[in-house]
Design a protein around this motif. Structure first.
Motif, PDB file in Angstrom:
ATOM      1  N   ALA A   1       0.833  -1.190   0.000  1.00 25.36           N
ATOM      2  CA  ALA A   1       0.000   0.000   0.000  1.00 25.36           C
ATOM      3  C   ALA A   1       0.875   1.250   0.000  1.00 25.36           C
ATOM      4  O   ALA A   1       1.928   1.285   0.631  1.00 25.36           O
ATOM      5  N   ARG A   2       0.436   2.242  -0.715  1.00 22.14           N
ATOM      6  CA  ARG A   2       1.168   3.511  -0.797  1.00 22.14           C
ATOM      7  C   ARG A   2       0.674   4.472   0.280  1.00 22.14           C
ATOM      8  O   ARG A   2      -0.434   4.335   0.789  1.00 22.14           O
ATOM      9  N   LEU A   3       1.508   5.453   0.568  1.00 21.49           N
ATOM     10  CA  LEU A   3       1.101   6.577   1.401  1.00 21.49           C
ATOM     11  C   LEU A   3       0.790   7.742   0.480  1.00 21.49           C
ATOM     12  O   LEU A   3       1.582   8.060  -0.412  1.00 21.49           O
ATOM     13  N   VAL A   4      -0.354   8.362   0.680  1.00 19.97           N
ATOM     14  CA  VAL A   4      -0.675   9.609   0.010  1.00 19.97           C
ATOM     15  C   VAL A   4      -0.264  10.703   0.985  1.00 19.97           C
ATOM     16  O   VAL A   4      -0.843  10.825   2.076  1.00 19.97           O
ATOM     17  N   LEU A   5       0.769  11.450   0.645  1.00 22.18           N
ATOM     18  CA  LEU A   5       1.219  12.534   1.507  1.00 22.18           C
ATOM     19  C   LEU A   5       0.309  13.732   1.285  1.00 22.18           C
ATOM     20  O   LEU A   5       0.238  14.274   0.183  1.00 22.18           O
ATOM     21  N   ALA A   6      -0.402  14.106   2.326  1.00 24.18           N
ATOM     22  CA  ALA A   6      -1.388  15.180   2.242  1.00 24.18           C
ATOM     23  C   ALA A   6      -0.910  16.363   3.065  1.00 24.18           C
ATOM     24  O   ALA A   6      -0.806  16.262   4.287  1.00 24.18           O
ATOM     25  N   GLN A   7      -0.595  17.460   2.399  1.00 20.29           N
ATOM     26  CA  GLN A   7      -0.142  18.651   3.109  1.00 20.29           C
ATOM     27  C   GLN A   7      -1.287  19.239   3.913  1.00 20.29           C
ATOM     28  O   GLN A   7      -2.379  19.455   3.383  1.00 20.29           O
ATOM     29  N   ALA A   8      -1.035  19.474   5.197  1.00 19.08           N
ATOM     30  CA  ALA A   8      -2.064  20.028   6.076  1.00 19.08           C
ATOM     31  C   ALA A   8      -2.563  21.362   5.542  1.00 19.08           C
ATOM     32  O   ALA A   8      -1.783  22.202   5.113  1.00 19.08           O
ATOM     33  N   ASP A   9      -3.878  21.522   5.582  1.00 14.21           N
ATOM     34  CA  ASP A   9      -4.519  22.748   5.097  1.00 14.21           C
ATOM     35  C   ASP A   9      -5.440  23.256   6.202  1.00 14.21           C
ATOM     36  O   ASP A   9      -6.533  22.726   6.409  1.00 14.21           O
ATOM     37  N   GLY A  10      -4.990  24.252   6.926  1.00 10.61           N
ATOM     38  CA  GLY A  10      -5.806  24.838   7.988  1.00 10.61           C
ATOM     39  C   GLY A  10      -5.489  24.267   9.359  1.00 10.61           C
ATOM     40  O   GLY A  10      -4.790  23.266   9.499  1.00 10.61           O
ATOM     41  N   PRO A  11      -6.010  24.921  10.403  1.00 12.03           N
ATOM     42  CA  PRO A  11      -5.670  24.559  11.773  1.00 12.03           C
ATOM     43  C   PRO A  11      -6.107  23.149  12.207  1.00 12.03           C
ATOM     44  O   PRO A  11      -5.404  22.491  12.970  1.00 12.03           O
ATOM     45  N   VAL A  12      -7.240  22.682  11.733  1.00 16.45           N
ATOM     46  CA  VAL A  12      -7.696  21.344  12.124  1.00 16.45           C
ATOM     47  C   VAL A  12      -6.729  20.283  11.586  1.00 16.45           C
ATOM     48  O   VAL A  12      -6.323  19.369  12.313  1.00 16.45           O
ATOM     49  N   GLN A  13      -6.351  20.412  10.327  1.00 16.69           N
ATOM     50  CA  GLN A  13      -5.419  19.447   9.754  1.00 16.69           C
ATOM     51  C   GLN A  13      -4.024  19.602  10.351  1.00 16.69           C
ATOM     52  O   GLN A  13      -3.338  18.605  10.577  1.00 16.69           O
ATOM     53  N   GLN A  14      -3.598  20.840  10.634  1.00 18.63           N
ATOM     54  CA  GLN A  14      -2.302  21.054  11.291  1.00 18.63           C
ATOM     55  C   GLN A  14      -2.270  20.314  12.622  1.00 18.63           C
ATOM     56  O   GLN A  14      -1.280  19.684  12.967  1.00 18.63           O
ATOM     57  N   ALA A  15      -3.370  20.396  13.374  1.00 19.75           N
ATOM     58  CA  ALA A  15      -3.445  19.728  14.678  1.00 19.75           C
ATOM     59  C   ALA A  15      -3.415  18.210  14.546  1.00 19.75           C
ATOM     60  O   ALA A  15      -3.032  17.513  15.485  1.00 19.75           O
ATOM     61  N   ALA A  16      -3.803  17.690  13.388  1.00 19.72           N
ATOM     62  CA  ALA A  16      -3.842  16.237  13.185  1.00 19.72           C
ATOM     63  C   ALA A  16      -2.486  15.649  12.807  1.00 19.72           C
ATOM     64  O   ALA A  16      -2.318  14.426  12.836  1.00 19.72           O
ATOM     65  N   ILE A  17      -1.510  16.496  12.468  1.00 17.85           N
ATOM     66  CA  ILE A  17      -0.190  15.973  12.089  1.00 17.85           C
ATOM     67  C   ILE A  17       0.375  15.176  13.258  1.00 17.85           C
ATOM     68  O   ILE A  17       0.483  15.672  14.372  1.00 17.85           O
ATOM     69  N   GLY A  18       0.691  13.928  13.008  1.00 21.61           N
ATOM     70  CA  GLY A  18       1.241  13.050  14.037  1.00 21.61           C
ATOM     71  C   GLY A  18       0.231  12.498  15.008  1.00 21.61           C
ATOM     72  O   GLY A  18       0.576  11.728  15.890  1.00 21.61           O
ATOM     73  N   ALA A  19      -1.027  12.895  14.874  1.00 17.74           N
ATOM     74  CA  ALA A  19      -2.052  12.458  15.821  1.00 17.74           C
ATOM     75  C   ALA A  19      -3.155  11.646  15.160  1.00 17.74           C
ATOM     76  O   ALA A  19      -4.167  11.363  15.792  1.00 17.74           O
ATOM     77  N   GLN A  20      -2.973  11.271  13.912  1.00 16.33           N
ATOM     78  CA  GLN A  20      -4.027  10.538  13.206  1.00 16.33           C
ATOM     79  C   GLN A  20      -4.334   9.201  13.865  1.00 16.33           C
ATOM     80  O   GLN A  20      -5.449   8.706  13.756  1.00 16.33           O
ATOM     81  N   GLY A  21      -3.375   8.630  14.550  1.00 25.12           N
ATOM     82  CA  GLY A  21      -3.594   7.345  15.225  1.00 25.12           C
ATOM     83  C   GLY A  21      -4.017   7.498  16.670  1.00 25.12           C
ATOM     84  O   GLY A  21      -4.081   6.506  17.402  1.00 25.12           O
ATOM     85  N   GLY A  22      -4.284   8.727  17.111  1.00 27.23           N
ATOM     86  CA  GLY A  22      -4.734   8.935  18.482  1.00 27.23           C
ATOM     87  C   GLY A  22      -3.701   8.520  19.524  1.00 27.23           C
ATOM     88  O   GLY A  22      -4.061   8.125  20.626  1.00 27.23           O
ATOM     89  N   GLY A  23      -2.420   8.599  19.183  1.00 29.78           N
ATOM     90  CA  GLY A  23      -1.357   8.228  20.117  1.00 29.78           C
ATOM     91  C   GLY A  23      -0.954   6.769  20.050  1.00 29.78           C
ATOM     92  O   GLY A  23       0.002   6.358  20.708  1.00 29.78           O
ATOM     93  N   ARG A  24      -1.669   5.987  19.293  1.00 27.51           N
ATOM     94  CA  ARG A  24      -1.359   4.558  19.149  1.00 27.51           C
ATOM     95  C   ARG A  24      -0.468   4.322  17.938  1.00 27.51           C
ATOM     96  O   ARG A  24      -0.440   5.127  17.012  1.00 27.51           O
ATOM     97  N   VAL A  25       0.201   3.175  17.933  1.00 30.35           N
ATOM     98  CA  VAL A  25       0.837   2.720  16.702  1.00 30.35           C
ATOM     99  C   VAL A  25      -0.300   2.466  15.727  1.00 30.35           C
ATOM    100  O   VAL A  25      -1.269   1.788  16.056  1.00 30.35           O
ATOM    101  N   TRP A  26      -0.191   3.039  14.534  1.00 28.79           N
ATOM    102  CA  TRP A  26      -1.286   2.835  13.568  1.00 28.79           C
ATOM    103  C   TRP A  26      -0.777   2.549  12.162  1.00 28.79           C
ATOM    104  O   TRP A  26      -1.556   2.278  11.256  1.00 28.79           O
ATOM    105  N   LEU A  27       0.539   2.565  12.002  1.00 32.35           N
ATOM    106  CA  LEU A  27       1.125   2.236  10.711  1.00 32.35           C
ATOM    107  C   LEU A  27       2.142   1.118  10.931  1.00 32.35           C
ATOM    108  O   LEU A  27       2.845   1.105  11.952  1.00 32.35           O
ATOM    109  N   PHE A  28       2.212   0.196   9.993  1.00 30.06           N
ATOM    110  CA  PHE A  28       3.016  -1.006  10.178  1.00 30.06           C
ATOM    111  C   PHE A  28       3.861  -1.243   8.935  1.00 30.06           C
ATOM    112  O   PHE A  28       3.323  -1.343   7.833  1.00 30.06           O
ATOM    113  N   LEU A  29       5.165  -1.301   9.130  1.00 26.40           N
ATOM    114  CA  LEU A  29       6.099  -1.518   8.035  1.00 26.40           C
ATOM    115  C   LEU A  29       6.699  -2.904   8.213  1.00 26.40           C
ATOM    116  O   LEU A  29       7.418  -3.167   9.176  1.00 26.40           O
ATOM    117  N   ARG A  30       6.361  -3.817   7.304  1.00 25.74           N
ATOM    118  CA  ARG A  30       6.842  -5.202   7.384  1.00 25.74           C
ATOM    119  C   ARG A  30       8.103  -5.326   6.541  1.00 25.74           C
ATOM    120  O   ARG A  30       8.192  -4.786   5.455  1.00 25.74           O
TER     121      ARG A  30
END
Length: 133
Positions: free
Chosen positions: A53-82
């Protein structure tokens, strides 16, 4: 849902496209698969060296998305590289400056260690089970 459907990509919010490309393609050796200028934004995808699976790199647009940088997983491990060779890739990532939160450990599903990308996302590096001697 069709039987031929696969998860093709996951969107990852980054501060800007170029810093995402520098880290994922430079430090981790991902392949830049698309970088298409769409005027107001770009369509940027990167793919791990082994494919998948690919990553779509999405540049943050606005304060809500800026706040989500690094927090999309809610503090949990959420991405897995095998990987097919944990020790090789763990050492390469350390040399590239990747920050691991822990020493490698062995689980029933394989050898694993948690790391963070420079944007704060928590990942697992997962390899085959460690051979016991």
């Amino acid at each position: 849902m069709t039987q031929g459907a696969v998860l093709a990509a996951v969107s990852l919010i980054v501060p800007d496209y170029d810093s995402g490309i520098v880290f994922y393609c430079g430090a981790l050796g991902f392949r830049l698969t698309e970088d298409i200028d769409q005027g107001r934004k770009r369509w940027v995808t990167v793919e791990p060296p082994g494919g998948g699976a690919r990553l779509v790199l999405a540049q943050a647009d606005g304060p809500v998305q800026q706040a989500a940088i690094g927090a999309q997983g809610g503090g949990r491990v959420w991405l897995f590289l095998r990987t097919d060779d944990f020790d090789r890739d763990h050492q390469a990532m350390l040399r590239a400056g990747v920050v691991f939160e822990e020493r490698p450990r062995d689980e029933a599903y394989g050898r694993v260690a948690v790391w963070r990308d420079p944007f704060g996302n928590r990942w697992d590096l997962i390899g085959p089970p460690h051979a016991s001697g």
